[in-house]
Design a protein around this motif. Structure first.
Motif, PDB file in Angstrom:
ATOM      1  N   LEU A 131       0.847  -1.206   0.000  1.00 30.65           N
ATOM      2  CA  LEU A 131       0.000   0.000   0.000  1.00 30.65           C
ATOM      3  C   LEU A 131       0.882   1.256   0.000  1.00 30.65           C
ATOM      4  O   LEU A 131       0.902   2.030   0.956  1.00 30.65           O
ATOM      5  CB  LEU A 131      -0.935  -0.010   1.213  1.00 30.65           C
ATOM      6  N   VAL A 132       1.593   1.439  -1.088  1.00 28.77           N
ATOM      7  CA  VAL A 132       2.622   2.474  -1.164  1.00 28.77           C
ATOM      8  C   VAL A 132       2.042   3.873  -0.937  1.00 28.77           C
ATOM      9  O   VAL A 132       2.593   4.680  -0.185  1.00 28.77           O
ATOM     10  CB  VAL A 132       3.336   2.399  -2.538  1.00 28.77           C
ATOM     11  N   ALA A 133       0.892   4.162  -1.551  1.00 29.59           N
ATOM     12  CA  ALA A 133       0.335   5.512  -1.496  1.00 29.59           C
ATOM     13  C   ALA A 133      -0.178   5.879  -0.106  1.00 29.59           C
ATOM     14  O   ALA A 133      -0.289   7.046   0.232  1.00 29.59           O
ATOM     15  CB  ALA A 133      -0.797   5.644  -2.515  1.00 29.59           C
ATOM     16  N   GLU A 134      -0.495   4.857   0.707  1.00 31.96           N
ATOM     17  CA  GLU A 134      -1.075   5.129   2.033  1.00 31.96           C
ATOM     18  C   GLU A 134      -0.052   5.055   3.157  1.00 31.96           C
ATOM     19  O   GLU A 134      -0.408   5.108   4.336  1.00 31.96           O
ATOM     20  CB  GLU A 134      -2.199   4.124   2.318  1.00 31.96           C
ATOM     21  N   ARG A 135       1.186   4.941   2.787  1.00 36.76           N
ATOM     22  CA  ARG A 135       2.235   4.735   3.762  1.00 36.76           C
ATOM     23  C   ARG A 135       2.305   5.870   4.789  1.00 36.76           C
ATOM     24  O   ARG A 135       2.250   7.039   4.436  1.00 36.76           O
ATOM     25  CB  ARG A 135       3.554   4.638   3.007  1.00 36.76           C
ATOM     26  N   ALA A 136       2.446   5.513   6.073  1.00 31.50           N
ATOM     27  CA  ALA A 136       2.466   6.525   7.134  1.00 31.50           C
ATOM     28  C   ALA A 136       3.730   6.449   7.997  1.00 31.50           C
ATOM     29  O   ALA A 136       3.904   7.252   8.915  1.00 31.50           O
ATOM     30  CB  ALA A 136       1.235   6.351   8.025  1.00 31.50           C
ATOM     31  N   VAL A 137       4.587   5.474   7.717  1.00 25.45           N
ATOM     32  CA  VAL A 137       5.832   5.301   8.487  1.00 25.45           C
ATOM     33  C   VAL A 137       6.963   5.062   7.494  1.00 25.45           C
ATOM     34  O   VAL A 137       6.858   4.183   6.625  1.00 25.45           O
ATOM     35  CB  VAL A 137       5.725   4.089   9.450  1.00 25.45           C
ATOM     36  N   SER A 138       8.035   5.855   7.593  1.00 28.05           N
ATOM     37  CA  SER A 138       9.147   5.690   6.658  1.00 28.05           C
ATOM     38  C   SER A 138      10.045   4.537   7.074  1.00 28.05           C
ATOM     39  O   SER A 138      10.092   4.156   8.256  1.00 28.05           O
ATOM     40  CB  SER A 138       9.970   6.980   6.573  1.00 28.05           C
ATOM     41  N   ALA A 139      10.752   3.989   6.099  1.00 25.96           N
ATOM     42  CA  ALA A 139      11.701   2.905   6.375  1.00 25.96           C
ATOM     43  C   ALA A 139      12.787   3.403   7.324  1.00 25.96           C
ATOM     44  O   ALA A 139      13.271   2.653   8.170  1.00 25.96           O
ATOM     45  CB  ALA A 139      12.322   2.408   5.078  1.00 25.96           C
ATOM     46  N   GLU A 140      13.116   4.683   7.194  1.00 22.25           N
ATOM     47  CA  GLU A 140      14.194   5.238   8.005  1.00 22.25           C
ATOM     48  C   GLU A 140      13.816   5.254   9.490  1.00 22.25           C
ATOM     49  O   GLU A 140      14.569   4.801  10.346  1.00 22.25           O
ATOM     50  CB  GLU A 140      14.511   6.653   7.522  1.00 22.25           C
ATOM     51  N   GLU A 141      12.619   5.749   9.811  1.00 20.85           N
ATOM     52  CA  GLU A 141      12.267   5.817  11.240  1.00 20.85           C
ATOM     53  C   GLU A 141      12.001   4.436  11.819  1.00 20.85           C
ATOM     54  O   GLU A 141      12.328   4.174  12.987  1.00 20.85           O
ATOM     55  CB  GLU A 141      11.124   6.792  11.518  1.00 20.85           C
ATOM     56  N   ALA A 142      11.460   3.535  11.002  1.00 23.79           N
ATOM     57  CA  ALA A 142      11.263   2.170  11.495  1.00 23.79           C
ATOM     58  C   ALA A 142      12.622   1.510  11.740  1.00 23.79           C
ATOM     59  O   ALA A 142      12.807   0.795  12.736  1.00 23.79           O
ATOM     60  CB  ALA A 142      10.449   1.362  10.496  1.00 23.79           C
ATOM     61  N   GLY A 143      13.554   1.793  10.856  1.00 29.15           N
ATOM     62  CA  GLY A 143      14.912   1.264  11.024  1.00 29.15           C
ATOM     63  C   GLY A 143      15.561   1.777  12.297  1.00 29.15           C
ATOM     64  O   GLY A 143      16.225   1.027  13.017  1.00 29.15           O
ATOM     65  N   HIS A 144      15.328   3.065  12.586  1.00 28.20           N
ATOM     66  CA  HIS A 144      15.877   3.653  13.816  1.00 28.20           C
ATOM     67  C   HIS A 144      15.297   2.975  15.056  1.00 28.20           C
ATOM     68  O   HIS A 144      16.024   2.669  16.001  1.00 28.20           O
ATOM     69  CB  HIS A 144      15.577   5.153  13.883  1.00 28.20           C
ATOM     70  N   LEU A 145      13.985   2.760  15.040  1.00 24.79           N
ATOM     71  CA  LEU A 145      13.349   2.109  16.195  1.00 24.79           C
ATOM     72  C   LEU A 145      13.916   0.705  16.370  1.00 24.79           C
ATOM     73  O   LEU A 145      14.257   0.293  17.488  1.00 24.79           O
ATOM     74  CB  LEU A 145      11.829   2.053  16.015  1.00 24.79           C
ATOM     75  N   ALA A 146      14.030  -0.022  15.258  1.00 21.69           N
ATOM     76  CA  ALA A 146      14.550  -1.392  15.326  1.00 21.69           C
ATOM     77  C   ALA A 146      15.954  -1.400  15.919  1.00 21.69           C
ATOM     78  O   ALA A 146      16.262  -2.204  16.809  1.00 21.69           O
ATOM     79  CB  ALA A 146      14.549  -2.029  13.937  1.00 21.69           C
ATOM     80  N   THR A 147      16.790  -0.482  15.456  1.00 22.26           N
ATOM     81  CA  THR A 147      18.163  -0.420  15.959  1.00 22.26           C
ATOM     82  C   THR A 147      18.170  -0.128  17.452  1.00 22.26           C
ATOM     83  O   THR A 147      18.918  -0.748  18.212  1.00 22.26           O
ATOM     84  CB  THR A 147      18.956   0.671  15.204  1.00 22.26           C
ATOM     85  N   SER A 148      17.312   0.812  17.880  1.00 24.74           N
ATOM     86  CA  SER A 148      17.313   1.183  19.296  1.00 24.74           C
ATOM     87  C   SER A 148      16.826   0.029  20.168  1.00 24.74           C
ATOM     88  O   SER A 148      17.177  -0.052  21.354  1.00 24.74           O
ATOM     89  CB  SER A 148      16.458   2.434  19.532  1.00 24.74           C
ATOM     90  N   LEU A 149      16.015  -0.874  19.598  1.00 21.59           N
ATOM     91  CA  LEU A 149      15.540  -2.035  20.357  1.00 21.59           C
ATOM     92  C   LEU A 149      16.420  -3.266  20.102  1.00 21.59           C
ATOM     93  O   LEU A 149      16.125  -4.357  20.611  1.00 21.59           O
ATOM     94  CB  LEU A 149      14.079  -2.342  19.998  1.00 21.59           C
ATOM     95  N   GLY A 150      17.444  -3.096  19.280  1.00 21.66           N
ATOM     96  CA  GLY A 150      18.392  -4.190  19.051  1.00 21.66           C
ATOM     97  C   GLY A 150      17.874  -5.295  18.146  1.00 21.66           C
ATOM     98  O   GLY A 150      18.122  -6.475  18.374  1.00 21.66           O
TER      99      GLY A 150
END
Ligand code: GDP
Length: 179
Positions: A131-150
């Motif tokens: 659902l590309v057009a409805e996207r509400a979270v960027s890969a970058e911020e999700a990546g940051h969260l993942a990194t911070s949670l290890g």
């Protein structure tokens, strides 16, 4: 999670996240090959009820792992997930919907509920990437969260089946490494 006599592993995996992010669709796609369809699942069926799936995968270089996959079966709607559901999970797929910002913001809550004395392996999954057009979270911020949670971040779609295998393989690899 010890190897069975034939050298194969058995891993208990749970899938967590807000209601309607696509947890059951992800499981049906991976375990039963029921991917695609207009809504992202070949057979639209209510989440409540089916709670257990299983699939055996190859673990390079030589082994196999039987994944026992547990869905919350709708309990997450009532925030009534029991402690025993989390206990003895070797791995957790933390799933949010890339088109639903609140489901992303709730990920730390799900993480803290699932992380116990013996922390399981985690993978963060941003689902419905079709659902590309409805996207509400960027890969970058999700990546940051993942990194911070290890943990690793993976984007998936049960509609196109994109990365569905990869998400579970990554989690199984993480479990094996932690053994
Ligand atoms: P659960 O409550 O987290 O188990 O979510 P469901 O698997 O029941 O899915 C919720 C809704 O999202 C259903 O209408 C699915 O058809 C839809 N859905 C699930 N996966 C995808 C996907 O990858 N892409 C799209 N576009 N829709 C999906």
């Amino acid at each position: 999670q010890a190897p069975e006599p034939d050298g194969h592993f058995q891993f208990r995996i749970i899938v967590l996240g807000d209601a309607a992010v696509g947890k059951s669709s992800l499981l049906r796609c991976f375990a039963d090959g029921l991917c695609g369809g207009p809504g992202g699942a070949a057979t639209p069926s209510p989440t409540v009820g089916v709670e257990f799936y299983s699939r055996t995968i190859l673990m390079p270089p030589t082994g196999k792992a039987k994944l026992q996959l547990w869905d919350t079966a709708g309990q997450e709607r009532f925030r009534s997930i029991t402690r025993s559901f989390y206990r003895s999970a070797a791995g957790v797929l933390l799933v949010f919907d890339l088109t639903n910002r609140a489901s992303f913001e709730h990920i730390p809550d799900w993480y803290h509920q699932a992380v116990g004395d013996q922390p399981p392996a985690f993978v963060l999954v941003g689902h419905k990437c079709d659902l590309v057009a409805e996207r509400a979270v960027s890969a970058e911020e999700a990546g940051h969260l993942a990194t911070s949670l290890g943990m690793t971040f993976v984007e998936t779609s049960a509609r196109s089946s994109f990365n569905v295998e990869f998400a579970f393989q990554t989690l199984a690899g993480g479990i094996q490494q932690a053994l």
